[in-house]
Design an enzyme around this catalytic site. Structure first.
Site, PDB file in Angstrom:
ATOM      1  N   ASN A 195       0.862  -1.093  -0.061  1.00 12.24           N
ATOM      2  CA  ASN A 195       0.093   0.006  -0.012  1.00 12.24           C
ATOM      3  C   ASN A 195       0.810   1.157  -0.185  1.00 12.24           C
ATOM      4  O   ASN A 195       2.206   1.134   0.488  1.00 12.24           O
ATOM      5  CB  ASN A 195      -0.986  -0.329   1.038  1.00 12.24           C
ATOM      6  CG  ASN A 195      -2.096   1.014   0.969  1.00 12.24           C
ATOM      7  OD1 ASN A 195      -1.958   2.115   1.098  1.00 12.24           O
ATOM      8  ND2 ASN A 195      -3.135   0.308   0.783  1.00 12.24           N
ATOM      9  N   HIS A 415     -14.345  18.144  -2.784  1.00  9.61           N
ATOM     10  CA  HIS A 415     -13.242  17.187  -2.553  1.00  9.61           C
ATOM     11  C   HIS A 415     -11.987  17.877  -1.866  1.00  9.61           C
ATOM     12  O   HIS A 415     -11.595  18.924  -2.383  1.00  9.61           O
ATOM     13  CB  HIS A 415     -13.072  16.755  -3.886  1.00  9.61           C
ATOM     14  CG  HIS A 415     -11.965  15.415  -3.702  1.00  9.61           C
ATOM     15  ND1 HIS A 415     -10.908  15.291  -4.504  1.00  9.61           N
ATOM     16  CD2 HIS A 415     -11.917  14.329  -2.962  1.00  9.61           C
ATOM     17  CE1 HIS A 415     -10.057  14.289  -3.826  1.00  9.61           C
ATOM     18  NE2 HIS A 415     -10.896  13.696  -2.865  1.00  9.61           N
ATOM     19  N   HIS A 416     -11.552  17.293  -0.721  1.00  9.06           N
ATOM     20  CA  HIS A 416     -10.436  17.921  -0.133  1.00  9.06           C
ATOM     21  C   HIS A 416      -9.496  16.683  -0.047  1.00  9.06           C
ATOM     22  O   HIS A 416      -9.720  16.063   1.089  1.00  9.06           O
ATOM     23  CB  HIS A 416     -10.624  18.330   1.344  1.00  9.06           C
ATOM     24  CG  HIS A 416     -11.526  19.672   1.117  1.00  9.06           C
ATOM     25  ND1 HIS A 416     -12.284  20.056   2.373  1.00  9.06           N
ATOM     26  CD2 HIS A 416     -11.743  20.518   0.332  1.00  9.06           C
ATOM     27  CE1 HIS A 416     -12.652  21.311   2.030  1.00  9.06           C
ATOM     28  NE2 HIS A 416     -12.602  21.564   0.878  1.00  9.06           N
ATOM     29  N   GLU A 486      -9.332   7.126   4.164  1.00  6.78           N
ATOM     30  CA  GLU A 486      -7.951   6.873   4.549  1.00  6.78           C
ATOM     31  C   GLU A 486      -8.028   7.460   6.143  1.00  6.78           C
ATOM     32  O   GLU A 486      -6.934   7.344   6.738  1.00  6.78           O
ATOM     33  CB  GLU A 486      -7.064   7.493   3.741  1.00  6.78           C
ATOM     34  CG  GLU A 486      -6.650   6.910   2.523  1.00  6.78           C
ATOM     35  CD  GLU A 486      -7.514   7.583   1.394  1.00  6.78           C
ATOM     36  OE1 GLU A 486      -7.842   8.660   1.363  1.00  6.78           O
ATOM     37  OE2 GLU A 486      -7.742   7.030   0.353  1.00  6.78           O
ATOM     38  N   GLU A 510     -12.356   1.168  -5.359  1.00  8.41           N
ATOM     39  CA  GLU A 510     -11.244   1.701  -6.241  1.00  8.41           C
ATOM     40  C   GLU A 510     -10.156   0.472  -6.380  1.00  8.41           C
ATOM     41  O   GLU A 510      -9.549   0.609  -7.645  1.00  8.41           O
ATOM     42  CB  GLU A 510     -10.525   2.800  -5.531  1.00  8.41           C
ATOM     43  CG  GLU A 510      -9.870   2.426  -3.984  1.00  8.41           C
ATOM     44  CD  GLU A 510      -9.717   3.826  -3.547  1.00  8.41           C
ATOM     45  OE1 GLU A 510     -10.063   4.793  -3.542  1.00  8.41           O
ATOM     46  OE2 GLU A 510      -8.636   3.611  -2.568  1.00  8.41           O
TER      47      GLU A 510
HETATM   48  C1  NOJ Z   1      -8.011   7.900  -2.270  1.00  5.57           C
HETATM   49  C2  NOJ Z   1      -9.382   7.710  -2.489  1.00  5.57           C
HETATM   50  O1  NOJ Z   1      -9.920   6.614  -1.682  1.00  5.57           O
HETATM   51  C3  NOJ Z   1     -10.198   8.002  -3.609  1.00  5.57           C
HETATM   52  O2  NOJ Z   1     -11.528   7.832  -3.560  1.00  5.57           O
HETATM   53  C4  NOJ Z   1      -9.546   9.318  -3.983  1.00  5.57           C
HETATM   54  O3  NOJ Z   1     -10.129   9.502  -5.350  1.00  5.57           O
HETATM   55  C5  NOJ Z   1      -8.059   9.364  -4.133  1.00  5.57           C
HETATM   56  N1  NOJ Z   1      -7.671   9.154  -2.711  1.00  5.57           N
HETATM   57  C6  NOJ Z   1      -7.546  10.890  -4.456  1.00  5.57           C
HETATM   58  O4  NOJ Z   1      -7.828  11.677  -3.444  1.00  5.57           O
HETATM   59 CA    CA Z   2      -8.760   4.934  -0.298  1.00  8.27          CA
END
Ligand code: NOJ
Ligand code: CA
Length: 703
Positions: A195, A415-416, A486, A510
């Site tokens: 990871n 989105h941050h 995260e 993802e």
């Molecule tokens: C990880 C996130 O889980 C994902 O959804 C996001 O697109 C990327 N980070 C970028 O922020």
């Molecule tokens: Ca993630």
């Protein structure tokens, strides 16, 4: 007189160090029994049984402190108090509209005879398990203190089967391993898959929420509730004795919690049942959290959304606007002079298309990632100031796009991505939230990819845990809902702060496009990760062959299309994404209908079938209508369900639409083969439904 003093001190000594009689406390239905006692060394200890079977064998409790005598021996019981509590409370959103909180409580007041320091142990015994926490009252003898390790034991009564992910200070984005406890060590090397930021700590270390099953059929879950101002607890197995030992996440200096009295730890939780469905139905974690502290919650609304997202995850498009800058100084960079890279997804034209699609199909919001400057060098450089969270790229018209969305009854979702630079985020947070207020955003997806800044801190240390809650509390002041990726895995804090409407904090969809996900993954998450709160799992991928989205990406989903629908019911969340591209939904509009109709807030949930690692089938009643929805997720072997619809109103005829795997469906060879059948049903109907290998199904039952 001398002999009196001698007798008294001998008596005191005997009183202090001889084991005191155990104190027992049963659950309201009598099936779960907790027993507390002191060992002959004066160490607090407890054990738990369920229907007379051992759940936790005698296990000791206490702390190793950085300085001074540890809090793990020489205790005496000063007093104890028993109470009973019963109430029904109404969550702002949830799996059911009324939640019963019913427990018997025992608080044991302890004093360390050698230091006179006071420590209380509070146990709550529910019909579905136990929660306990340590409390440190205000006292001169103990003010500021630093924990070197928490010494809570969870002694297992056998070599149970466990569904576990490696213990790690930084990530939970792992696939689960199913094994006996005694096999954890040998399987650990293959379980620690790579990871971007990971810190595994022990060959027998695992994370909570941990799901276990004993040979004699007990389902046991270990986790924690209300993690506030304290590091995340992991479990380290002593495999010789089958004892899990608490293992706290350290800070940059290796310390495991800076506390001062009065204070208390989070709750340590042990759920138990001989029916796996009761573990899914348990509200123990939520119940152990404090009631909602927000006086006005009218602005908190469940959200169904789409997003400019999957195309970046699959590698089709980019978050970054240009390839011109090898490095960026945010205060000096001039994007108007940069050449666009031609793959930047968050551009006006595309975002408008997504807004149109959301409006046409009734979605509340559109997430747009990569809208703000800085993405060119955000990743893995341990850079402090990557984003300012307020400056859009030149091709993203912040004002115009919000106005366009609002004119169509849709909101943009903020989105941050913080790139795990927590301090930088805190520096910019007020302005970032204010900007959201100014333009009419009411929800943010935040993210913490990479190693934490301040450097040396971990994602699950006390410092970061405090940051995530700070972000939620500040957001509430701005009437903003938070979905943090995260971040620390949830521990039920959404009861207290219901603007925390989602977290990722596990391996989400993802990974279907980045690496792999094992097909049984979603038959485990509701038993583990979802115990603490909802997950933004981002289901709904219809094009299961990712190379059709991006020819350079060879991945295939470990799920059938029908299972993707089932997940909207089995993976409870008040925030649900339809994660695929609009053009993929347009290819399967009949199946898409289920995603459009499935609610995100429920009156009632019934757990029809469940076995961790194998299958889960759940029926839920919409909070705002008489319609029911059923979902199933199954592992790589598939599953046949025979379900009775006896939960429907007697005598009423409903119309069911069944979205199922076609007979030839299979997640590896024929993932998109599905059937849609309509049928009249009533409370007497029994349905036999077959989920393919890696498959599932979904049913909409209209009143
Ligand atoms: C990880 C996130 O889980 C994902 O959804 C996001 O697109 C990327 N980070 C970028 O922020
Ligand atoms: Ca993630």
């Amino acid at each position: 007189m001398k002999s009196f003093i001698l007798t008294l001190s001998v008596w005191l000594f005997a009183y202090t160090f001889s084991p005191v009689k155990a104190q027992e406390l049963a659950s309201p239905n009598g099936k779960v029994v907790l027993s507390f006692s002191l060992t002959k060394e004066g160490t607090p200890s407890y054990k738990i049984s369920y229907k007379n079977k051992s759940v936790i064998k005698e296990s000791t409790l206490g702390f190793l402190l950085k300085k001074g005598e540890s809090l793990n021996a020489h205790f005496k019981v000063v007093d104890s108090k028993r109470t009973t509590f019963k109430e029904t409370w109404r969550p702002v959103w949830g799996e059911e509209s009324d939640i019963l909180n019913h427990y018997n409580e025992l608080c044991v007041f302890l004093e360390q005879t050698t230091t006179h320091r006071k420590m209380n142990l509070r146990f709550r015994v529910y019909n579905d398990g136990v929660g306990f926490r340590y409390e440190f009252p205000e006292q001169k003898e103990l003010t500021y203190f630093v924990i070197a390790e928490e010494l809570s034991q969870f002694a297992m009564a056998g070599d149970h089967t466990a569904w576990w992910i490696p213990g790690d200070y930084d990530t939970q984005e792992y696939d689960y391993t199913q094994s006996k406890l005694s096999q954890i060590r040998s399987l650990m090397p293959q379980a620690v898959i790579k990871n971007v930021c990971q810190t595994p700590f022990s060959p027998t270390g695992v994370q909570t929420s941990l799901m276990l099953k004993s040979q004699d059929g007990l389902y046991i879950n270990l986790h924690e509730a209300a993690l506030v101002n304290y590091p995340c607890m992991h479990l380290n197995l002593d495999e010789q004795h089958l004892i899990f030992q608490s293992h706290l996440t350290p800070d940059a200096k290796g310390d495991k919690g800076h506390l001062y009295t009065p204070c208390h730890t989070p709750w340590r939780t042990i759920m138990v049942s001989d029916d796996a469905r009761e573990i899914l139905a348990s509200r123990l974690i939520l119940n152990l959290n404090d009631p909602c502290v927000l006086s006005d919650t009218s602005w908190i609304k469940p959200v169904k959304y789409i997003g400019v997202w999957w195309e970046m995850i699959t590698g089709k498009s980019s978050w970054a606007y240009t390839n011109d800058f090898p490095t960026i100084d945010l205060d000096k960079v001039n994007y108007t002079k940069a050449r666009p890279n031609g793959t930047h997804a968050a551009n006006n034209e595309k975002v408008r298309r997504y807004i149109d699609f959301a409006a046409q199909h009734g979605f509340d919001q559109v997430l747009v990632e990569g809208w703000n400057i800085g993405w060119e060098d955000w990743f893995d450089n341990s850079k402090d100031y990557v984003f300012d969270f307020v400056t859009p790229y030149p091709d993203f018209d912040l004002k115009g796009l919000n106005a366009y969305a609002h004119s169509k009854g849709v909101k943009l979702m903020m989105h941050h991505e913080t790139s795990a630079s927590l301090r930088n985020y805190e520096r910019h947070m007020e302005k970032a939230y204010q900007l959201m207020n100014d333009y009419g955003y009411n929800s943010v997806k935040s993210g913490y990819v990479g190693s934490i800044i301040p450097r040396g801190e971990y994602h699950y240390g006390q410092w970061a845990v405090n940051h995530y809650l700070y972000a939620i509390k500040e957001a509430a002041k701005h009437k903003i809902m938070v979905n943090a990726h995260e971040a620390i895995r949830p521990t039920g804090l959404c009861r207290t702060y219901p603007n925390l409407i989602g977290n990722e904090s596990a391996r989400g969809t993802e990974y279907e496009a980045l690496e792999t996900i094992k097909p049984f993954h979603t038959t485990i998450l509701p038993f583990t990760r979802l115990q603490g709160g909802p997950m933004d799992y981002t289901p709904g991928i219809f094009e299961t062959d990712i190379s059709k989205v991006n020819p350079q990406n060879p991945h295939k989903l470990s799920s059938t299309l029908a299972k993707q629908l089932g997940l909207y019911v089995t993976m409870y969340s008040p925030l649900q994404m339809a994660a695929d591209l609009p053009e993929n939904y347009e290819k399967f509009l009949d199946a898409f209908e289920f995603i459009k109709k499935v609610p995100v807030d429920w009156q009632k949930s019934l757990y029809l079938e469940a076995e961790p690692g194998q299958y889960i089938t759940i029926a839920r009643k919409d909070k705002h209508s008489n319609n029911w929805f059923v979902g199933n997720t199954s592992n790589e072997n598939g599953h046949t369900s025979v379900i009775s619809l006896d939960f429907l109103d007697k005598g009423h005829v409903y119309e069911a639409t069944i979205y199922a795997d076609a007979p030839e469906a299979d997640f590896q060879n024929n993932a998109k083969a599905y059937t849609i059948t309509k049928k009249k049903v009533n409370a007497k109907t029994k349905l036999t439904l077959k989920a393919a290998r890696g498959g599932g199904y979904a049913i909409m039952i209209n009143y």
